[in-house]
Design a protein around this motif. Structure first.
Motif, PDB file in Angstrom:
ATOM      1  N   LEU A 108       6.724   4.588   9.584  1.00  0.00           N
ATOM      2  CA  LEU A 108       5.590   5.503   9.470  1.00  0.00           C
ATOM      3  C   LEU A 108       4.894   5.346   8.122  1.00  0.00           C
ATOM      4  O   LEU A 108       3.661   5.396   8.043  1.00  0.00           O
ATOM      5  N   ASP A 109       5.665   5.125   7.076  1.00  0.00           N
ATOM      6  CA  ASP A 109       5.090   4.899   5.751  1.00  0.00           C
ATOM      7  C   ASP A 109       4.239   3.621   5.747  1.00  0.00           C
ATOM      8  O   ASP A 109       3.135   3.602   5.201  1.00  0.00           O
ATOM      9  N   ARG A 110       4.755   2.565   6.357  1.00  0.00           N
ATOM     10  CA  ARG A 110       4.001   1.304   6.435  1.00  0.00           C
ATOM     11  C   ARG A 110       2.731   1.473   7.256  1.00  0.00           C
ATOM     12  O   ARG A 110       1.658   0.988   6.877  1.00  0.00           O
ATOM     13  N   LEU A 111       2.826   2.178   8.379  1.00  0.00           N
ATOM     14  CA  LEU A 111       1.637   2.413   9.206  1.00  0.00           C
ATOM     15  C   LEU A 111       0.589   3.210   8.440  1.00  0.00           C
ATOM     16  O   LEU A 111      -0.608   2.921   8.530  1.00  0.00           O
ATOM     17  N   ALA A 112       1.038   4.199   7.665  1.00  0.00           N
ATOM     18  CA  ALA A 112       0.099   4.969   6.833  1.00  0.00           C
ATOM     19  C   ALA A 112      -0.562   4.064   5.800  1.00  0.00           C
ATOM     20  O   ALA A 112      -1.754   4.214   5.507  1.00  0.00           O
ATOM     21  N   SER A 113       0.181   3.108   5.261  1.00  0.00           N
ATOM     22  CA  SER A 113      -0.398   2.148   4.303  1.00  0.00           C
ATOM     23  C   SER A 113      -1.468   1.298   4.976  1.00  0.00           C
ATOM     24  O   SER A 113      -2.521   1.030   4.387  1.00  0.00           O
ATOM     25  N   GLU A 114      -1.198   0.870   6.201  1.00  0.00           N
ATOM     26  CA  GLU A 114      -2.186   0.065   6.927  1.00  0.00           C
ATOM     27  C   GLU A 114      -3.459   0.864   7.193  1.00  0.00           C
ATOM     28  O   GLU A 114      -4.568   0.344   7.046  1.00  0.00           O
ATOM     29  N   ARG A 157      -1.632  10.606   0.107  1.00  0.00           N
ATOM     30  CA  ARG A 157      -2.155   9.340  -0.445  1.00  0.00           C
ATOM     31  C   ARG A 157      -3.644   9.385  -0.727  1.00  0.00           C
ATOM     32  O   ARG A 157      -4.103   8.804  -1.702  1.00  0.00           O
ATOM     33  N   LEU A 158      -4.387  10.015   0.159  1.00  0.00           N
ATOM     34  CA  LEU A 158      -5.839  10.001   0.030  1.00  0.00           C
ATOM     35  C   LEU A 158      -6.376  11.181  -0.779  1.00  0.00           C
ATOM     36  O   LEU A 158      -7.555  11.220  -1.114  1.00  0.00           O
ATOM     37  N   GLY A 159      -5.521  12.168  -1.044  1.00  0.00           N
ATOM     38  CA  GLY A 159      -5.949  13.316  -1.833  1.00  0.00           C
ATOM     39  C   GLY A 159      -6.927  14.225  -1.107  1.00  0.00           C
ATOM     40  O   GLY A 159      -7.719  14.916  -1.744  1.00  0.00           O
ATOM     41  N   ARG A 160      -6.878  14.220   0.204  1.00  0.00           N
ATOM     42  CA  ARG A 160      -7.734  15.108   1.002  1.00  0.00           C
ATOM     43  C   ARG A 160      -7.027  15.420   2.313  1.00  0.00           C
ATOM     44  O   ARG A 160      -6.054  14.770   2.674  1.00  0.00           O
ATOM     45  N   LYS A 161      -7.519  16.423   3.002  1.00  0.00           N
ATOM     46  CA  LYS A 161      -6.935  16.837   4.280  1.00  0.00           C
ATOM     47  C   LYS A 161      -7.600  16.057   5.415  1.00  0.00           C
ATOM     48  O   LYS A 161      -8.814  16.169   5.618  1.00  0.00           O
ATOM     49  N   GLU A 214       0.433  14.043   7.130  1.00  0.00           N
ATOM     50  CA  GLU A 214       1.010  14.504   5.873  1.00  0.00           C
ATOM     51  C   GLU A 214       1.084  13.375   4.843  1.00  0.00           C
ATOM     52  O   GLU A 214       0.776  13.578   3.661  1.00  0.00           O
ATOM     53  N   ILE A 215       1.467  12.181   5.281  1.00  0.00           N
ATOM     54  CA  ILE A 215       1.526  11.030   4.372  1.00  0.00           C
ATOM     55  C   ILE A 215       0.122  10.678   3.884  1.00  0.00           C
ATOM     56  O   ILE A 215      -0.104  10.462   2.695  1.00  0.00           O
TER      57      ILE A 215
END
Length: 178
Positions: free
Chosen positions: A17-23, A57-61, A52-53
């Motif tokens: 999930l962390d990797r997918l969020a990075s992509e 990372r993006l600093g926004r909702k 949530e991740i």
């Protein structure tokens, strides 16, 4: 007797999930119209985690929706049991959104077809991309995921079960042989 093989452990799922969020961040991080819609049930749970991740990372909702596709299925009249109806909640405007549609397992493609039809009933997004935790092949429709957690080669008589702590008290992906 069913044979089971663990495909992803709890740690593997978190890393995936962390990797997918990075992509997503790499491809769509600058897109102010980014939104996530999870397909009920486990796709919605995974979408919540991705949100949530990405929020951190993006600093926004990032807007999050949940989509029930049961009434859009093309096989519901052939089912031996009644479909379980869940809720659809899309608390943001679909128009012009860049939607990441989240599901747990991509198999025939019929769930995704139904989800696309359901999304279009809410409006016309700018784009829809598909994210799946597991792609097990055996497509019946010309659908592929833009983001894939893990590809698993399966036989027709096998099943991939995604277990999530929100519903199953454990995070795990299991391949089951009938």
């Amino acid at each position: 007797m069913q044979e089971q093989k663990i495909i992803l452990s709890e740690k593997d799922m978190a890393r995936t999930l962390d990797r997918l969020a990075s992509e997503i961040t790499e491809r769509r991080g600058d897109d102010e119209n980014l939104a996530i819609i999870g397909i009920q049930r486990r796709g919605a749970d995974l979408a919540q985690r991705l949100k949530e991740i990405l929020d951190a990372r993006l600093g926004r909702k990032i807007p999050l929706g949940k989509l029930d596709i049961n009434l859009y299925r093309d096989d519901w009249t052939n089912l031996t049991r009644q479909p379980s109806i869940n809720c659809t909640e899309i608390p943001f405007a679909i128009e012009s959104a860049s939607v990441i549609l989240v599901d747990d397992v991509l198999f025939s493609g019929r769930t995704v077809r139904a989800a696309l039809e359901a999304v279009l009933d809410f409006g016309r997004p700018r784009r829809v991309e598909l994210l799946v935790l597991v792609d097990r092949g055996h497509r019946e429709l010309p659908i592929r995921a833009d983001y894939v957690g893990k590809e698993v080669k399966t036989f027709e008589n096998q099943h991939v079960n995604v277990l999530v702590r929100e519903r199953d008290e454990i995070d795990q992906v299991v391949l089951i042989q009938d």
